[in-house]
Design a protein around this motif. Structure first.
Motif, mmCIF file in Angstrom:
data_model
loop_
_atom_site.group_PDB
_atom_site.id
_atom_site.type_symbol
_atom_site.label_atom_id
_atom_site.label_comp_id
_atom_site.label_asym_id
_atom_site.label_seq_id
_atom_site.Cartn_x
_atom_site.Cartn_y
_atom_site.Cartn_z
ATOM 1 N N LEU A 1 -1.314 -20.448 -24.196
ATOM 2 C CA LEU A 1 -2.010 -20.687 -25.313
ATOM 3 C C LEU A 1 -0.987 -21.278 -26.445
ATOM 4 O O LEU A 1 -1.325 -22.102 -27.291
ATOM 5 C CB LEU A 1 -2.342 -19.253 -25.959
ATOM 6 N N VAL A 2 0.562 -20.853 -26.499
ATOM 7 C CA VAL A 2 1.500 -21.545 -27.215
ATOM 8 C C VAL A 2 1.495 -23.185 -26.778
ATOM 9 O O VAL A 2 1.391 -23.696 -27.919
ATOM 10 C CB VAL A 2 2.879 -20.919 -26.975
ATOM 11 N N ASP A 3 1.647 -23.328 -25.705
ATOM 12 C CA ASP A 3 1.552 -25.027 -25.223
ATOM 13 C C ASP A 3 0.352 -25.703 -26.129
ATOM 14 O O ASP A 3 0.572 -26.504 -26.772
ATOM 15 C CB ASP A 3 1.412 -24.979 -23.721
ATOM 16 N N VAL A 4 -0.819 -25.253 -25.799
ATOM 17 C CA VAL A 4 -1.935 -25.979 -26.384
ATOM 18 C C VAL A 4 -2.086 -25.839 -27.969
ATOM 19 O O VAL A 4 -2.439 -26.752 -28.494
ATOM 20 C CB VAL A 4 -3.263 -25.627 -25.749
ATOM 21 N N CYS B 1 2.638 -16.411 -25.394
ATOM 22 C CA CYS B 1 3.285 -17.054 -24.174
ATOM 23 C C CYS B 1 2.773 -16.373 -23.022
ATOM 24 O O CYS B 1 3.281 -17.062 -21.867
ATOM 25 C CB CYS B 1 4.734 -16.959 -24.474
ATOM 26 N N LEU B 2 2.040 -15.513 -22.912
ATOM 27 C CA LEU B 2 1.713 -14.876 -21.686
ATOM 28 C C LEU B 2 0.107 -15.120 -21.453
ATOM 29 O O LEU B 2 -0.239 -14.586 -20.452
ATOM 30 C CB LEU B 2 2.025 -13.414 -21.783
ATOM 31 N N ILE B 3 -0.449 -15.958 -22.536
ATOM 32 C CA ILE B 3 -1.826 -16.110 -22.027
ATOM 33 C C ILE B 3 -1.929 -17.376 -21.534
ATOM 34 O O ILE B 3 -1.491 -18.284 -21.984
ATOM 35 C CB ILE B 3 -2.558 -16.110 -23.513
ATOM 36 N N LEU B 4 -2.678 -17.343 -20.180
ATOM 37 C CA LEU B 4 -3.104 -18.569 -19.588
ATOM 38 C C LEU B 4 -4.161 -19.482 -20.682
ATOM 39 O O LEU B 4 -5.160 -18.561 -20.851
ATOM 40 C CB LEU B 4 -3.496 -18.790 -18.110
ATOM 41 N N ALA B 5 -3.892 -20.521 -21.175
ATOM 42 C CA ALA B 5 -4.882 -21.323 -21.964
ATOM 43 C C ALA B 5 -6.139 -21.348 -21.513
ATOM 44 O O ALA B 5 -7.166 -21.285 -22.028
ATOM 45 C CB ALA B 5 -4.142 -22.445 -22.406
ATOM 46 N N THR C 1 3.126 -14.358 -31.320
ATOM 47 C CA THR C 1 1.937 -13.449 -31.469
ATOM 48 C C THR C 1 0.697 -14.169 -32.059
ATOM 49 O O THR C 1 1.015 -14.820 -32.950
ATOM 50 C CB THR C 1 2.379 -12.131 -32.649
ATOM 51 N N VAL C 2 -0.294 -13.852 -31.460
ATOM 52 C CA VAL C 2 -1.563 -14.497 -31.969
ATOM 53 C C VAL C 2 -2.404 -13.181 -31.858
ATOM 54 O O VAL C 2 -2.125 -12.317 -31.056
ATOM 55 C CB VAL C 2 -1.885 -15.681 -30.995
ATOM 56 N N LEU C 3 -3.723 -13.301 -32.885
ATOM 57 C CA LEU C 3 -4.609 -12.165 -32.489
ATOM 58 C C LEU C 3 -5.761 -12.788 -31.608
ATOM 59 O O LEU C 3 -6.247 -13.979 -31.822
ATOM 60 C CB LEU C 3 -5.294 -11.840 -33.907
ATOM 61 N N VAL C 4 -6.093 -12.212 -30.636
ATOM 62 C CA VAL C 4 -7.114 -12.443 -29.863
ATOM 63 C C VAL C 4 -8.315 -11.395 -29.956
ATOM 64 O O VAL C 4 -7.938 -10.304 -29.444
ATOM 65 C CB VAL C 4 -6.939 -12.564 -28.150
#
Lengths: 306, 178
Positions: B35-38, B72-76, B61-64
């Motif tokens: 998610l950070v990448d995109v 960084c651990l979420i696959l986009a 950190t993002v709010l999901v």
């Protein structure tokens, strides 16, 4: 590196059919906290990821016949904050609450931590100590296995490539059981454990019964040796009894070396932390000899108001 | 299953749609993109930062769906249908800072500020989740966000201030009461 395919089955049945069709070249992913790291560091190169994060029916927690069934897609945070888990197995809520940080616990799942078999995770040892079963589904049907025979070696389990964990099923300890989990970290407070020790015992008639120990993070797989634990049964857990159990676990555990401690150091820490865990069980039992349900409630359990 | 929504062939990018800071968004991601990448490369949201890359530091950190997670651990590709909030989504439409950002500014709760967006988002959820959090609970909740400049005491002061102000606002008599 070619990015793997990303597949989104809509049911567990479809997921395991996909797993079968890839014959071991696909990986199951849900919370993705561990999978993302392994993918990006090139430790695994699957042909496909089977995303099960949104599958229905795998996120329930319910109690039945003195057992607690926790769906594979429950997050660590959900177990940590669940009123139901806290009521009947507070040690489980506490343990899931010690993992990593709030962000990781919001994503990482119960099925994921059991299947990954990472030696440095907290929940496997505690689930092992509690006598949990792993429930899976595959194109051949549903299966139940005790966790005791589930972990094979370093990051390896008995799971077949077309098997998906759907739940863990944990026996609720009988009334008067005291349980603790000691997470010993050797570097920083946010680190994973160097050694994790689960200990529980039932206390009645002035003696301890059904003593159970499990050691995590110290060797390739979590350790639980009923033959050692029996030394504590029908005892008052006096220092010599505790010492004998701690010594036996230190001696018998095939400890590993990593940046959190050498093999020798881990044996020393097993000796220390098994003793402290059992001392805490004993002190908790003497301090409040008849808990209403099970397990001593750990201090400072986090809460959620809304 | 080729061609169905949510599947791709080896090496190909997939269209992923989610709500980003209140706005419907579609990005193209390959399976290993985070998610950070995109968010950085396609949405130019540079408040989402990668620090450790293993979920330990909290800079990403993002709010999901309202809950803090490590970007960084979420696959986009797995973000389909989710509601994502970044630090850019904290201020209101007119550009007015949120009370959380304002408190961090008033207390100078940062030095280099690399970690700040992560702290702000974690604090947002903390305030909702535990409105009467004790200093110990604040520390425990935010323990997964690291500040290598060592601004922890000022961050704690900012969050304590926020907790007090929000309580005061919640208790204050409304016009109808008066």
């Amino acid at each position: 590196m070619l990015a793997p395919r990303f597949l989104r089955p809509e049911s567990s049945d479809e997921a395991v059919e996909l797993l079968r069709s890839f014959e071991g070249a696909a990986k199951v992913v849900a919370g993705s906290t561990a999978m993302t790291i392994m993918l990006r560091q090139g430790l695994i190169e699957p042909d496909a990821l089977i995303y099960v994060g949104g599958l229905p029916g795998l996120r329930e927690i319910h109690e039945e016949d003195s057992r607690l069934r926790v769906g594979a897609l429950c997050t660590h945070r959900e177990v940590e904050l669940s009123a139901e888990v806290r009521a009947v197995l507070p040690i489980l809520a506490y343990t899931f609450g010690t993992v990593a940080n709030v962000r990781v616990r919001n994503a990482a799942t119960v099925g994921g931590v059991v299947a990954e078999a990472d030696y440095a995770s907290d929940p496997p040892a505690v689930l092992l100590g509690l006598g949990a079963d792993v429930i899976t589904t595959s194109p051949s049907g549903e299966r139940r296995r005790p966790l005791l025979s589930f972990y094979r070696s370093f990051y390896e389990t008995e799971l077949d490539f077309d098997e998906l964990i759907v739940a863990i099923d944990v026996p609720i300890p009988p009334s008067g059981t005291y349980a603790v989990y000691e997470k010993y970290v050797s570097r920083a407070s946010e680190d994973r454990p160097c050694v994790g020790v689960f200990a529980s015992a039932q206390f009645y008639g002035g003696l301890f019964h059904n003593v159970r120990i499990a050691i995590g993070a110290a060797s390739e797989t979590p350790q639980h040796v009923p033959a050692i634990d029996r030394a504590g049964d029908e005892s008052d857990l006096r220092a010599s009894v505790i010492g004998e159990i701690a010594e036996a676990y230190a001696e018998q555990t095939d400890t590993l070396d990593d940046m959190r401690g050498s093999s020798w150091y881990r044996k020393e820490m097993i000796r220390v932390w098994v003793r402290r865990a059992l001392e805490r069980v004993r002190e908790d039992a003497y301090a409040s000899p008849s808990p209403s349900r099970s397990s001593s409630i750990p201090d400072e359990m986090p809460r959620r108001d809304q | 299953m080729e061609g169905e929504v949510g599947t791709n062939v080896v090496g190909e990018a997939l269209e992923v749609s989610f709500v980003l800071n209140g706005r419907a968004t579609t990005v193209r991601a390959r399976t290993h993109h985070t998610l950070v990448d995109v968010l950085r490369d396609q949405e130019h949201l540079y408040g989402v930062r990668e620090g450790c890359g293993v979920g330990m530091c909290g800079a990403c950190t993002v709010l999901v769906d309202g809950e803090p997670q490590s970007g960084c651990l979420i696959l986009a590709v797995s973000a389909e249908g989710r509601e994502i909030t970044t630090v850019e989504g904290l201020e209101d439409a007119s550009g007015e800072l949120s009370d959380i950002q304002d408190a961090f500014v008033r207390h100078t709760a940062f030095q280099c500020s690399y970690c700040t967006s992560g702290f702000l988002l974690a604090t947002k959820r903390l305030l909702e989740e535990i409105p009467d959090a004790s200093p110990h609970e604040v520390k425990t909740y935010l323990a997964g966000n690291l500040c290598r400049c060592g601004s922890y005491m000022k961050i704690l002061a900012a969050v304590t201030d926020l907790l007090e102000r929000r309580r005061t606002v919640a208790l204050a008599p409304t016009k109808e009461d008066a």
